[in-house]
Write a protein that holds these residues in place. Structure first.
Motif, PDB file in Angstrom:
ATOM      1  N   CYS A  96      41.748  29.866  32.409  1.00  0.00           N
ATOM      2  CA  CYS A  96      41.731  31.020  31.496  1.00  0.00           C
ATOM      3  C   CYS A  96      43.096  31.476  30.995  1.00  0.00           C
ATOM      4  O   CYS A  96      43.198  32.058  29.917  1.00  0.00           O
ATOM      5  N   CYS A 143      44.664  30.872  27.337  1.00  0.00           N
ATOM      6  CA  CYS A 143      44.238  31.662  26.181  1.00  0.00           C
ATOM      7  C   CYS A 143      44.409  33.165  26.384  1.00  0.00           C
ATOM      8  O   CYS A 143      44.746  33.882  25.440  1.00  0.00           O
ATOM      9  N   HIS A 144      44.152  33.648  27.604  1.00  0.00           N
ATOM     10  CA  HIS A 144      44.105  35.097  27.827  1.00  0.00           C
ATOM     11  C   HIS A 144      45.364  35.669  28.459  1.00  0.00           C
ATOM     12  O   HIS A 144      45.541  36.886  28.466  1.00  0.00           O
ATOM     13  N   PRO A 180      49.984  34.181  26.981  1.00  0.00           N
ATOM     14  CA  PRO A 180      49.119  33.040  26.647  1.00  0.00           C
ATOM     15  C   PRO A 180      49.941  31.901  26.051  1.00  0.00           C
ATOM     16  O   PRO A 180      51.076  32.088  25.618  1.00  0.00           O
ATOM     17  N   SER A 225      47.070  29.585  21.412  1.00  0.00           N
ATOM     18  CA  SER A 225      46.008  30.594  21.419  1.00  0.00           C
ATOM     19  C   SER A 225      46.364  31.802  20.566  1.00  0.00           C
ATOM     20  O   SER A 225      45.480  32.498  20.052  1.00  0.00           O
ATOM     21  N   PRO A 262      42.365  35.604  21.322  1.00  0.00           N
ATOM     22  CA  PRO A 262      41.718  35.882  22.606  1.00  0.00           C
ATOM     23  C   PRO A 262      42.260  37.165  23.221  1.00  0.00           C
ATOM     24  O   PRO A 262      43.470  37.386  23.252  1.00  0.00           O
ATOM     25  N   SER A 263      41.374  38.003  23.682  1.00  0.00           N
ATOM     26  CA  SER A 263      41.779  39.313  24.174  1.00  0.00           C
ATOM     27  C   SER A 263      42.403  39.220  25.553  1.00  0.00           C
ATOM     28  O   SER A 263      42.116  38.305  26.330  1.00  0.00           O
ATOM     29  N   SER A 264      43.267  40.183  25.862  1.00  0.00           N
ATOM     30  CA  SER A 264      43.750  40.341  27.227  1.00  0.00           C
ATOM     31  C   SER A 264      42.586  40.829  28.082  1.00  0.00           C
ATOM     32  O   SER A 264      41.802  41.688  27.657  1.00  0.00           O
ATOM     33  N   LEU A 265      42.467  40.296  29.293  1.00  0.00           N
ATOM     34  CA  LEU A 265      41.335  40.641  30.146  1.00  0.00           C
ATOM     35  C   LEU A 265      41.701  41.642  31.232  1.00  0.00           C
ATOM     36  O   LEU A 265      40.920  41.879  32.145  1.00  0.00           O
ATOM     37  N   ALA A 323      39.094  44.279  30.971  1.00  0.00           N
ATOM     38  CA  ALA A 323      37.763  43.801  30.586  1.00  0.00           C
ATOM     39  C   ALA A 323      36.655  44.605  31.237  1.00  0.00           C
ATOM     40  O   ALA A 323      35.617  44.875  30.619  1.00  0.00           O
ATOM     41  N   MET A 360      35.805  30.791  22.597  1.00  0.00           N
ATOM     42  CA  MET A 360      35.485  30.997  24.015  1.00  0.00           C
ATOM     43  C   MET A 360      34.449  29.968  24.451  1.00  0.00           C
ATOM     44  O   MET A 360      33.319  29.969  23.970  1.00  0.00           O
TER      45      MET A 360
END
Length: 309
Positions: free
Chosen positions: A92, A95-96, A103, A107, A114-117, A120, A142
């Motif tokens: 992961c 991308c994140h 990232p 990405s 792609p969003s930061s998690l 989340a 994704m």
């Protein structure tokens, strides 16, 4: 003497107006697509109304389906958080990103980015995050991890995401890069029990023999079609009954049961075709078909489908 023109009733007038509006909308949509008006390049974002509509559709679609997968009772344990950290590191971060880790450059050029998690769990329930991790999201980049992570690993990623908001960069690095035998602590919000020392980083193997059952259950044919899509077979082959791009990179996979050999080498039996799917270059060292890490169970499911079509 001519008859006076007949007038539409109010109800028929409304229906006629709707029909005319529908025709105009269809014509406008056809012109919009046919003339290439919408810019599909990744150098610019979606129009804001399109972006907002996609986000709303995503939220509602996930919420509708995720309740079929309630979180396990033992989700927030140190072992799960550590296994999830290993999977997150290997699958992961590119991308994140992660705490203190950006990232990969590629990405950042994706649309949507792609969003930061880190937060989340503020926006998604635990079962939502499991569903997204397992099934992926169309047209977003994704991927679906159903065929690359075991069921326990999928939930471990969710456990890690639950712990992530309270994790510092140093804690993340310690959790994902310490030596195998070194004790370390999993930083979670699950209370004192979750911060007990744990030894070793669990592995994230990435070869799934049989994904967890779906609800509602799918037929063998649909499971095979799903496996073809998830292993990228449609990138090179046209497969009967499987939606995919028009491609001529590889031969059309129909009528295999009637052939003398597959790829000029393998016998057109379940054993022969499954072996070819799993490791074609072991049968023909000059084959351009790569090894895709297809499990034995999935290869046999795919072979049975192809031999029946």
């Amino acid at each position: 003497m001519r008859d006076p023109p007949r007038r539409l009733t109010p109800a028929k007038a409304v229906l006629a107006a709707f029909a005319a509006a529908g025709v105009l909308a269809a014509a406008g949509g056809a012109a919009f697509v046919g003339l290439g008006v919408y810019d599909v390049s990744a150098t610019g974002p979606h129009w804001q109304p399109v972006h907002s509509l996609l986000e709303l559709a995503l939220k509602r679609a996930v919420q509708r389906r995720a309740d079929a997968h309630p979180p396990p009772n033992d989700l927030l344990t140190p072992q799960r958080v550590m296994q999830g950290a290993a999977c997150f590191r290997d699958r992961c971060v590119a991308c994140h990103g992660a705490p203190g880790i950006a990232p990969e450059a590629f990405s950042l050029g994706m649309q949507p980015v792609p969003s930061s998690l880190v937060e989340a769990t503020r926006h998604w329930r635990l079962q939502d995050l499991y569903w997204i991790t397992r099934n992926g999201i169309k047209m977003s980049g994704m991927p679906a991890w159903e065929y690359r992570l075991e069921e326990g690993e999928l939930w471990s990623v969710v456990a890690f995401l639950e712990a992530l908001p309270l994790m510092t960069p140093d804690q993340y690095r310690a959790l994902t890069s310490a030596p195998e035998a070194a004790p370390r602590r999993a930083a979670t919000s699950a209370g004192p029990a979750a911060s007990a020392p744990v030894r070793g980083t669990p592995r994230c193997d990435g070869l799934v023999e049989a994904p967890a059952p779906l609800a509602p259950p799918l037929s063998s044919a649909e499971l095979a079609r799903r496996a073809f899509r998830q292993h990228g077979c449609t990138a090179c082959h046209t497969i009967p009954g499987v939606v995919g791009p028009e491609t001529s990179n590889g031969p059309r996979l129909s009528g295999l049961a009637g052939r003398d050999r597959i790829g000029g080498k393998a016998f057109p039996t379940e054993d022969g075709l499954a072996a070819w799917i799993r490791n074609p270059q072991a049968i023909d060292a000059h084959s351009a078909m790569p090894t895709l890490q297809v499990s034995e169970n999935q290869a046999r499911l795919m072979a049975r489908y192809l031999l029946a079509h």
